[in-house]
Enzyme design. Structure first.
Site, PDB file in Angstrom:
ATOM      1  N   ASP A   1      28.850  29.700  55.680  1.00  0.00           N
ATOM      2  CA  ASP A   1      29.359  31.107  55.336  1.00  0.00           C
ATOM      3  C   ASP A   1      30.051  31.148  56.489  1.00  0.00           C
ATOM      4  O   ASP A   1      29.758  31.278  57.660  1.00  0.00           O
ATOM      5  CB  ASP A   1      28.270  32.002  55.066  1.00  0.00           C
TER       6      ASP A   1
ATOM      7  N   PHE B   1      43.270  25.166  55.639  1.00  0.00           N
ATOM      8  CA  PHE B   1      42.900  26.455  54.613  1.00  0.00           C
ATOM      9  C   PHE B   1      42.600  27.536  54.891  1.00  0.00           C
ATOM     10  O   PHE B   1      42.454  27.848  56.229  1.00  0.00           O
ATOM     11  CB  PHE B   1      41.888  25.507  53.411  1.00  0.00           C
TER      12      PHE B   1
ATOM     13  N   HIS C   1      35.031  26.675  64.745  1.00  0.00           N
ATOM     14  CA  HIS C   1      34.086  27.340  64.856  1.00  0.00           C
ATOM     15  C   HIS C   1      32.849  26.241  63.950  1.00  0.00           C
ATOM     16  O   HIS C   1      31.668  26.350  64.176  1.00  0.00           O
ATOM     17  CB  HIS C   1      34.131  28.810  64.014  1.00  0.00           C
TER      18      HIS C   1
END
Length: 210
Positions: free
Chosen positions: A74, A157, A193
Site C-alpha cells: 500500500d 505509473f 520507496h
C-alpha cells in the site's frame, strides 16, 4: 523471528504497474508470483488509517483465499503543503477510471488554491507478507523529493511523472525501470520507496537460490 519465503506467492494487487515492479524485484530469488487479478480475487475494502493497515488487509485476504503466502503493497504520495494528502487516498483521487492525469492536476489545483510555494513531498510504501496461518511481516520505505508541473515522462505509473526524487534531475516518469526500482545489492541502496521497502523485506525473508 522473520520467516523465509520460498516457492509461490500471491501478489495482492490488481494494479499492472505495481505487479510488474514486484515481479522484477522478486525474480532474482526464484519466487513464482501470481497476481490477485489473475486469480480473480475480489479487492477487499481498505478501511485502515495507515498504509501498513491497508497493506495487511490486502495480504491477509489473498492468503486466506488461496492458502498461499501473499505479498501486498500500500503506497501513496504525501504532499507536505496539503497536510499529507492525497496520502492514503492517492488511488481514490484518480477516480474509478484510474485517471492519474486528472489526479495530478488535482494536486496542482489544491496547491494553487492554498497559494502554496512549498512543493516538497514524499512517497511511502508499506509491504506486508502474510501467510495463511496468520504470520505476518511488515516493511516500509520512503523517498523524498519535489513536485514538478507540468508532469514529465511516460514511464512508471500513478503520480510518477510529477515526482522528482532528491538528487535526480529526472522525474520517476522519466526514469527507466532499473533506475527507478533497481537495487544495488552490494551497497544495499535503492531509489524508489517500494524498492527501499523491498530491501528490508529481502534481508529478512528471502535468500538467493544457489
Amino acid at each position: 523471528m522473520a520467516r523465509l519465503l520460498s516457492g509461490r506467492v500471491v501478489i495482492a494487487t490488481h494494479n499492472a504497474g505495481k505487479l510488474a515492479e514486484m515481479r522484477e524485484l522478486l525474480a532474482p530469488f526464484g519466487i513464482e508470483a501470481v497476481s490477485a487479478g489473475a486469480l480473480n480475487l475480489p479487492e477487499p475494502e481498505e478501511t485502515g488509517t495507515m498504509f501498513a493497515e491497508n497493506a495487511a488487509i490486502k495480504a491477509r485476504a489473498a492468503a486466506s483465499a488461496t492458502g498461499l503466502p501473499a505479498f501486498a503493497d500500500d503506497s501513496g504520495l504525501c504532499v507536505h503543503a496539503l497536510d499529507g494528502a492525497p496520502g492514503l487516498f492517492s488511488a481514490r483521487w484518480s477516480g474509478g477510471s484510474k485517471d492519474f492525469a486528472g489526479a495530478m492536476a488535482r494536486v496542482e489545483r489544491e496547491l494553487a488554491a492554498r497559494g502554496a510555494a512549498d512543493r516538497r513531498c514524499h512517497f511511502v510504501s508499506a509491504l506486508v507478507l502474510a501467510w495463511p496461518d496468520g504470520h505476518e511481516e511488515l516493511f516500509e520505505g520512503r523517498v523524498f523529493g519535489d513536485l514538478v508541473w507540468p508532469p514529465r515522462g511516460t514511464r512508471g505509473f500513478g503520480y510518477d511523472p510529477m515526482f522528482k526524487p532528491d538528487g535526480s534531475p529526472l522525474t520517476f516518469g522519466e526514469l527507466g525501470a532499473e533506475e527507478k526500482h533497481g537495487i544495488d545489492w552490494e551497497t544495499g541502496t535503492a531509489l524508489s520507496h517500494r524498492a527501499r521497502a523491498f530491501l528490508s523485506l529481502a534481508a529478512a525473508c528471502l535468500r538467493r537460490p544457489g
